[in-house]
Design an enzyme around this catalytic site. Sequence first.
Site, PDB file in Angstrom:
ATOM      1  CB  SER A   1      -0.876  -0.007   1.270  1.00 47.96           C
ATOM      2  OG  SER A   1      -1.439   1.268   1.471  1.00 47.96           O
TER       3      SER A   1
ATOM      4  CE1 TYR B   1      -2.968   0.278   4.730  1.00 51.14           C
ATOM      5  CE2 TYR B   1      -3.578  -1.923   5.446  1.00 51.14           C
ATOM      6  CZ  TYR B   1      -3.325  -1.009   4.429  1.00 51.14           C
ATOM      7  OH  TYR B   1      -3.430  -1.389   3.121  1.00 51.14           O
TER       8      TYR B   1
ATOM      9  CE  LYS C   1      -1.465  -4.223   3.463  1.00 47.95           C
ATOM     10  NZ  LYS C   1      -1.821  -5.528   2.846  1.00 47.95           N
TER      11      LYS C   1
END
Length: 322
Positions: A117, A141, A145
């Site tokens: 991402s 988050y 990743k």
Amino acid sequence: MKIAVIGGAGYIGSHVSRELLDFGHEVFVYDNLSSGLRQNLFKEADFTLGDILDVKSLDDFFEKTKPEGIVHLAALKAAGESMLLPEKYSVNNITGSINILNAAAKHGVKYIVFSSSASVYGSPKYLPMDEKHTTEPENYYGYTKLAIEQNLEWYRKLRGINYAALRYFNAAGYDIKGRISGLEQNPANLLPIVMEVAVGKRTFVEVFGNDYETPDGTGVRDYIHVSDLARAHRMAFDKLQSIGKSFTINLGGSSGTSVLEVIKAAERISGRKIEYKIAPRRVGDAPTVLANPAYAKEFLGWQAEHSDLNTLLESTWVVYKK
Ligand code: WQD
């Protein structure tokens, strides 16, 4: 190629499965249906209900299917929630991915295409953002990743598993042939929220800030059609097979669209009024996020083809209006 699509019942996973099936690959979906939907599964694809935190179930799945390649899309992805519940994200995203890597190493899997991402970059230091941009994630988050990308690199070195880390910008839209129609439950992203207002499931959209340094003051993002993303996954497998080297690529279109432009276009396409209220800025939001697609074009021969705002919204409206 025999390809395991982990998270293949999800929004992006179902589009990736469809694309791989269309090009003759054998697809084996592994999904715990925590957010994925049975209606997103295709009869041509083998399906195993299982959790990436269940090491035994994963091992049995790899033993049974013996995939050459894996697409790993199983993760929690709400940046805001990751700052409130990091434990959920560390376990599901990082531990889950380590379990997959260990199963892949044990079962001789050769290639992994990983759903990464743009969140790994944090706030843009320059625009558009290329793959050399510093990786300083500003939400947990995004950190998960990045942590997974770093583990992919170690497993490449130590276990010879080659990977393609695909850094998505803002995924949106639906299969242009209308073959996928599962609606995301409790969406956090702008386009599904706007569509829920259009169909009356919500009364208004909150616009998180209209005082940014952007043309109309609202946030600008690089929305990329999920079918374009799916094609990039298929092309990434072809590339991994042909060069036997790993790579990391931004997937975006580099034309920015603001929140208000999305709302206005959605009104035009749906014919519905979409009420909105200006709300305070959301913590962690950058004014503008845009991908530089040059490397994807030069290295993978990929570029966005369906990511214009009309196609993104028309393909989504077809699904929501039902
Ligand atoms: C888009 C724009 C908001 C909702 C996140 C993740 C990223 C990726 C995509 C998984 C912003 C505005 C939104 C709303 C609004 N996820 N907005 N009202 O934040 O760019 O990226 O999703 O890979 O990792 O960080 O996407 O859809 O939440 O927001 O005004 O109700 O819409 O401020 O400008 P974002 P988003």
